[in-house]
Design an enzyme around this catalytic site. Structure first.
Site, mmCIF file in Angstrom:
data_model
loop_
_atom_site.group_PDB
_atom_site.id
_atom_site.type_symbol
_atom_site.label_atom_id
_atom_site.label_comp_id
_atom_site.label_asym_id
_atom_site.label_seq_id
_atom_site.Cartn_x
_atom_site.Cartn_y
_atom_site.Cartn_z
ATOM 1 N N ASP A 186 -0.948 -3.274 3.946
ATOM 2 C CA ASP A 186 -1.780 -2.522 4.938
ATOM 3 C C ASP A 186 -2.647 -1.379 4.212
ATOM 4 O O ASP A 186 -3.826 -1.354 4.188
ATOM 5 C CB ASP A 186 -0.562 -1.620 5.555
ATOM 6 C CG ASP A 186 0.057 -2.525 6.470
ATOM 7 O OD1 ASP A 186 0.227 -3.681 6.446
ATOM 8 O OD2 ASP A 186 0.830 -1.818 7.337
ATOM 9 N N GLU A 228 12.882 -2.376 1.760
ATOM 10 C CA GLU A 228 11.598 -2.987 2.315
ATOM 11 C C GLU A 228 10.792 -3.140 0.863
ATOM 12 O O GLU A 228 10.067 -4.069 0.662
ATOM 13 C CB GLU A 228 10.962 -1.846 3.283
ATOM 14 C CG GLU A 228 9.630 -2.429 3.768
ATOM 15 C CD GLU A 228 9.246 -1.531 4.863
ATOM 16 O OE1 GLU A 228 9.769 -0.355 4.834
ATOM 17 O OE2 GLU A 228 8.151 -1.744 5.419
HETATM 18 C C1 2M8 Z 1 3.944 -3.412 7.363
HETATM 19 O O1 2M8 Z 1 3.086 -3.234 8.418
HETATM 20 C C2 2M8 Z 1 3.152 -2.623 9.755
HETATM 21 C C3 2M8 Z 1 1.910 -2.988 10.539
HETATM 22 O O2 2M8 Z 1 1.808 -4.203 11.001
HETATM 23 C C4 2M8 Z 1 3.230 -1.198 9.775
HETATM 24 O O3 2M8 Z 1 3.086 -0.619 8.777
HETATM 25 O O4 2M8 Z 1 3.818 -0.431 10.617
HETATM 26 C C5 2M8 Z 1 3.530 -4.199 6.633
HETATM 27 O O5 2M8 Z 1 4.041 -4.171 5.330
HETATM 28 C C6 2M8 Z 1 3.460 -5.852 6.908
HETATM 29 O O6 2M8 Z 1 3.097 -6.719 5.881
HETATM 30 C C7 2M8 Z 1 4.762 -6.126 7.503
HETATM 31 O O7 2M8 Z 1 4.688 -7.573 8.113
HETATM 32 C C8 2M8 Z 1 5.336 -5.200 8.655
HETATM 33 C C9 2M8 Z 1 6.587 -5.631 9.197
HETATM 34 O O8 2M8 Z 1 7.309 -5.741 8.190
HETATM 35 O O9 2M8 Z 1 5.076 -3.708 8.078
#
Ligand code: 2M8
Length: 444
Positions: free
Chosen positions: A175, A406
C-alpha cells in the site's frame, strides 16, 4: 519448535475461517482479500485442502465479466461500518449473478495460479479422492485464471509494452510503499475527504503503523476517480492521476503464466502450455527493458504519467527473481541488492539505509512474510539453495519467536499490526513443510 509453530499456525487458520472464505484478520480486515487468498491457499493445502479450493472458488465466483478479480470480495454479513472503504463506498454495480456492492473495482497481484498449482501438487499427500477433487478444481479455475491474465495484459496494458499497470497503490498489495511516493506526489491530497469518509483502520490499529492521512486521502481520491467512470479502463491514462508499472506485480504476472503452463499440461492442453511459457518470457523481457535501472542495479516502479523510474529501492525491486529467464546481469544485481546492508534476510519492505526508512510504518520498513516467501521462491528458481535456506530459517525463527503477526519490526523482530494474521500462519506451514524447488527452476 516446528510442532509448536505448526499447531499455532493451524489454529490461526481455523479461527479466521468464515464459512466459505478466510479473512486476513478478524478485526482489521473482516472480508476476503484477493492475494491473501492465494497465500492462504498455499498453507491450507497442508491442513485443509477442501478449504483451500473453497477459498479460491469464493474469490473467483466474484470475478468480473471483463476478467478482473476484485481485490476485496465483501462479506454481506459484515456491516458497512466494520471496514472502510466498505461496499457502499465502492458502489460496484451488479454483474453476472453477483448483487450490487459485492466487491471492490480494483485488483491485486495475480498469484492465484501459483497457489492453485501448489495446492494441486500437495493433493497426492491426501489420497486419491483429493487428487480427483484437485483436478476438477483446476478444470474450473483454469479458464478463469486465463481471463484474469488477459484482463491484466490487455485492459491494463496502459504503457503498451505488455506489462500490467496498477492504477491504485492498493493494487500492488504494498500500500504505502515508498515506491509510489514520486507518482503519488502528483495526486491531489484532499484531506477534507477524510471528514466525509472516516477511516476505520485507526480504530483498530496504531496510527504510527498505518499510512498517514495525506496518503489515505489520496487513496480515497483515486478510488473516487476510478469509480466515476464505473471502473472503466478506457483512456484511463489521460483521466486518472496514478498509473504505475510495478516490478513485483509484473513478476507475479509472469510467474502466473509459468504456473498456468504447468496447469495446462496437467489438463492435457499442450498447445496452451507453450503459449503461457512464451507469455512469461515476453513479460520477463518487458520487465527488464522497462523497470531495470543499470545504475542502481535493481528494479524500480515506472510512473507512466511522467515516464520516469521511482528512485526508491524497495523490496518489490527484488521480485523479478521469480522469473527463470531473468538474464544473469539482473540476477546478480538483485542478489547483491538483497544481500547488501539495504536489505538482508529477512528483507525489510524498504532500504534500511534510506533516510526515510520507517521501522513501524506498514510497507515503509517492516518485514513482511509474504514478500520474503516470494523472495525465497525466486532464490530457488535461480538455484540459489543456500541463500533460500538461510532466508527460510530466518523467517521460521521470526514467526516462531514473535507470533503470526501481520508484519515485524525490522530491527527487533517485534510483531506489529494484526496479531493472528492468516497469510503469515499459512506461509509458516509451507516454510515448515516444503523444501522442493519450482519445476521450472534453473539448475543449481
Ligand atoms: C493491506 O491493504 C488494505 C487495503 O487493501 C488496507 O490497508 O486496508 C495490504 O497489506 C494488502 O497487501 C493486504 O492484502 C490487505 C489485507 O491483508 O491489507
Amino acid at each position: 519448535m516446528s510442532a509448536e509453530l505448526w499447531n499455532s499456525a493451524a489454529v490461526v487458520l481455523e479461527t479466521n475461517w468464515s464459512g466459505d472464505h478466510m479473512v486476513p484478520s478478524r478485526r482489521l480486515y473482516p472480508h476476503q482479500w484477493s492475494w491473501d487468498t492465494a497465500f492462504i491457499a498455499i498453507g491450507l493445502a497442508y491442513v485443509n485442502p477442501g478449504r483451500a479450493w473453497r477459498d479460491l472458488r469464493s474469490l473467483f465466483e466474484a470475478q468480473w465479466p471483463d476478467g478482473r478479480v476484485p481485490h476485496i470480495v465483501f462479506d454481506p454479513a459484515t456491516a458497512e461500518a466494520d471496514y472502510f472503504p466498505g461496499p457502499a463506498f465502492w458502489g460496484v454495480p451488479a454483474y453476472g449473478a453477483r448483487p450490487a456492492n459485492g466487491s471492490t473495482g480494483i485488483v491485486q497481484p495475480p498469484l492465484h495460479a501459483v497457489a492453485a498449482w501448489k495446492v494441486y501438487r500437495r493433493a497426492s499427500a491426501h489420497g486419491a479422492a483429493c487428487v480427483q477433487e484437485a483436478r476438477a478444481e483446476l478444470e474450473w479455475l483454469y479458464p478463469r485464471l486465463v481471463a484474469q491474465q488477459d484482463y491484466l495484459t490487455t485492459r491494463r496494458n496502459l504503457g503498451g509494452a505488455g506489462l500490467a499497470s496498477i492504477v491504485h497503490p492498493w493494487e500492488s498489495g504494498l500500500d504505502n510503499s515508498p515506491a509510489w511516493d514520486a507518482a503519488m506526489a502528483g495526486v491531489p491530497a484532499d484531506l477534507s475527504l477524510l471528514t466525509t469518509y472516516r477511516r476505520r483502520d485507526l480504530d483498530v490499529a496504531d496510527a504510527a503503523h498505518r499510512p498517514t492521512d495525506r496518503d489515505y486521502s489520496r487513496y480515497v481520491g483515486l478510488v473516487l476517480s476510478y469509480r466515476a467512470e464505473s471502473y472503466s479502463d478506457t483512456d484511463l491514462l489521460s483521466r486518472h492521476d496514478f498509473a504505475v508499472e510495478c516490478p513485483s506485480f509484473n513478476a507475479i504476472l509472469g510467474a502466473a503464466e509459468l504456473a498456468l503452463a504447468q496447469i495446462a499440461g496437467v489438463l492435457g492442453r499442450t498447445a496452451e502450455a507453450a503459449v503461457h511459457r512464451e507469455r512469461a518470457h515476453r513479460i520477463t523481457d518487458a520487465i527488464v527493458a522497462r523497470l531495470w535501472d543499470p545504475r542502481s542495479r535493481t528494479f524500480h516502479a515506472r510512473d507512466l504519467r511522467t515516464g520516469t523510474l521511482s528512485p526508491a529501492r524497495c523490496v518489490s525491486g527484488l521480485m523479478p527473481l521469480l522469473l527463470p529467464d531473468l538474464p544473469a546481469e539482473q540476477v546478480e544485481g538483485v542478489l547483491a541488492e538483497a544481500r547488501s546492508a539495504r536489505f538482508g534476510f529477512p528483507a525489510p519492505s524498504y532500504d534500511r539505509t534510506a533516510a526515510d526508512f520507517d521501522t513501524m510504518r506498514y510497507w515503509r520498513g517492516p518485514v513482511w512474510i509474504n514478500v520474503n516467501w516470494l523472495l525465497r521462491r525466486g532464490l530457488l528458481v535461480h538455484g540459489l539453495r543456500d541463500e533460500a535456506e538461510e532466508l527460510r530459517a530466518a523467517m521460521v525463527r521470526l514467526v516462531h519467536q514473535h507470533g503470526h503477526f501481520e508484519y515485524f519490526h525490522p530491527a527487533t523482530g517485534e510483531g506489529l499490526g494484526a496479531p493472528t494474521f492468516s497469510w503469515t500462519a499459512a506461509l509458516a506451514l509451507d516454510l515448515l513443510a516444503d523444501r522442493s524447488v519450482p519445476a521450472y527452476a534453473r539448475a543449481a
